[in-house]
Design a protein around this motif. Sequence first.
Motif, mmCIF file in Angstrom:
data_model
loop_
_atom_site.group_PDB
_atom_site.id
_atom_site.type_symbol
_atom_site.label_atom_id
_atom_site.label_comp_id
_atom_site.label_asym_id
_atom_site.label_seq_id
_atom_site.Cartn_x
_atom_site.Cartn_y
_atom_site.Cartn_z
ATOM 1 N N SER A 1 -1.443 -41.405 -4.559
ATOM 2 C CA SER A 1 -0.574 -41.714 -5.649
ATOM 3 C C SER A 1 -1.136 -42.760 -6.443
ATOM 4 O O SER A 1 -1.459 -43.883 -5.915
ATOM 5 N N HIS A 2 -0.875 -42.446 -7.812
ATOM 6 C CA HIS A 2 -1.111 -43.587 -8.681
ATOM 7 C C HIS A 2 -0.230 -45.032 -8.199
ATOM 8 O O HIS A 2 0.872 -44.773 -8.056
ATOM 9 N N LYS A 3 -0.428 -46.103 -8.884
ATOM 10 C CA LYS A 3 0.241 -47.144 -8.446
ATOM 11 C C LYS A 3 1.703 -47.332 -9.346
ATOM 12 O O LYS A 3 2.285 -48.110 -8.527
ATOM 13 N N ASN A 4 1.843 -46.683 -10.104
ATOM 14 C CA ASN A 4 3.211 -46.678 -10.673
ATOM 15 C C ASN A 4 4.010 -45.737 -10.310
ATOM 16 O O ASN A 4 5.195 -45.546 -10.906
ATOM 17 N N SER A 5 3.638 -44.905 -9.408
ATOM 18 C CA SER A 5 4.402 -43.508 -8.981
ATOM 19 C C SER A 5 5.534 -44.055 -8.055
ATOM 20 O O SER A 5 5.399 -45.119 -7.247
ATOM 21 N N LYS A 6 6.450 -43.205 -7.789
ATOM 22 C CA LYS A 6 7.773 -43.734 -6.846
ATOM 23 C C LYS A 6 7.089 -43.440 -5.367
ATOM 24 O O LYS A 6 7.587 -44.560 -4.349
ATOM 25 N N ALA A 7 6.233 -42.554 -5.115
ATOM 26 C CA ALA A 7 5.977 -42.495 -3.704
ATOM 27 C C ALA A 7 5.045 -43.551 -3.631
ATOM 28 O O ALA A 7 5.088 -44.388 -2.146
ATOM 29 N N TYR A 8 3.917 -44.123 -4.313
ATOM 30 C CA TYR A 8 3.396 -45.265 -3.956
ATOM 31 C C TYR A 8 4.078 -46.644 -3.646
ATOM 32 O O TYR A 8 3.872 -47.261 -2.934
ATOM 33 N N GLN A 13 13.239 -37.089 13.203
ATOM 34 C CA GLN A 13 11.806 -37.177 13.397
ATOM 35 C C GLN A 13 10.923 -37.007 12.170
ATOM 36 O O GLN A 13 10.027 -37.767 11.534
ATOM 37 N N LEU A 14 11.174 -35.753 11.540
ATOM 38 C CA LEU A 14 10.596 -35.310 10.500
ATOM 39 C C LEU A 14 10.745 -36.116 9.239
ATOM 40 O O LEU A 14 9.744 -36.263 8.369
ATOM 41 N N ILE A 15 11.950 -36.648 8.969
ATOM 42 C CA ILE A 15 12.180 -37.339 7.871
ATOM 43 C C ILE A 15 11.255 -38.992 8.044
ATOM 44 O O ILE A 15 10.938 -39.540 7.167
ATOM 45 N N LYS A 16 11.358 -39.353 9.181
ATOM 46 C CA LYS A 16 10.763 -40.702 9.561
ATOM 47 C C LYS A 16 9.120 -40.622 9.386
ATOM 48 O O LYS A 16 8.503 -41.521 8.878
ATOM 49 N N GLU A 17 8.576 -39.593 9.861
ATOM 50 C CA GLU A 17 7.143 -39.261 9.705
ATOM 51 C C GLU A 17 6.829 -38.707 8.338
ATOM 52 O O GLU A 17 5.456 -38.847 8.026
ATOM 53 N N ASN A 35 2.569 -37.668 5.101
ATOM 54 C CA ASN A 35 1.786 -37.154 3.770
ATOM 55 C C ASN A 35 0.715 -37.875 3.347
ATOM 56 O O ASN A 35 -0.347 -37.363 3.028
ATOM 57 N N ILE A 36 0.964 -39.082 3.541
ATOM 58 C CA ILE A 36 -0.203 -40.028 3.022
ATOM 59 C C ILE A 36 -1.670 -39.763 3.729
ATOM 60 O O ILE A 36 -2.448 -39.746 3.349
ATOM 61 N N ASN A 37 -1.334 -39.947 5.186
ATOM 62 C CA ASN A 37 -2.503 -39.728 6.057
ATOM 63 C C ASN A 37 -3.219 -38.393 5.838
ATOM 64 O O ASN A 37 -4.406 -38.203 5.677
ATOM 65 N N ALA A 38 -2.350 -37.240 5.545
ATOM 66 C CA ALA A 38 -2.925 -35.956 5.546
ATOM 67 C C ALA A 38 -3.629 -36.050 4.174
ATOM 68 O O ALA A 38 -4.630 -35.254 4.081
ATOM 69 N N LYS A 39 -3.085 -36.489 2.992
ATOM 70 C CA LYS A 39 -3.876 -36.757 1.889
ATOM 71 C C LYS A 39 -5.322 -37.366 2.242
ATOM 72 O O LYS A 39 -6.171 -36.831 1.297
ATOM 73 N N LYS A 40 -5.187 -38.433 2.678
ATOM 74 C CA LYS A 40 -6.580 -39.138 2.932
ATOM 75 C C LYS A 40 -7.408 -38.293 3.816
ATOM 76 O O LYS A 40 -8.670 -38.457 3.448
#
Length: 108
Positions: free
Chosen positions: A29-36, A8-12, A17-22
């Motif tokens: 993250s910038h558009k060329n990053s692996k996360a984006y 569950q932790l891995i799925k979420e 992380n993205i929603n917490a950042k927002k």
Amino acid sequence: MKKSELRQLIKEGLWANINAKKKAGKKSSHKNSKAYKAAAKAGNALKKTKNETAPANEGDHKPMNPGILKNRLGKLSCSKVRTAKGKLKDKGTTYAKALQRYLNYHCQ
């Protein structure tokens, strides 16, 4: 920690992380990053699965035989279509449905 909790932790993890950042007001993250790229790929895959599994609405229809009315009636007019529909015995045929569709969309 149980395996189910870990999964569950891995799925979420990514979306959490993205929603917490927002929420915190930080830049994404910038558009060329692996996360984006990973987030965009996951989002696109999610959209595809939603589109594939979405049931069709009852009001939607697929045009079955385009030109079926023009082939049988020639130049179309509301009066021609009404008389043709009145003469039909079986109202459940594709032709009858095409006549009704024409009346609904073109004749008021």
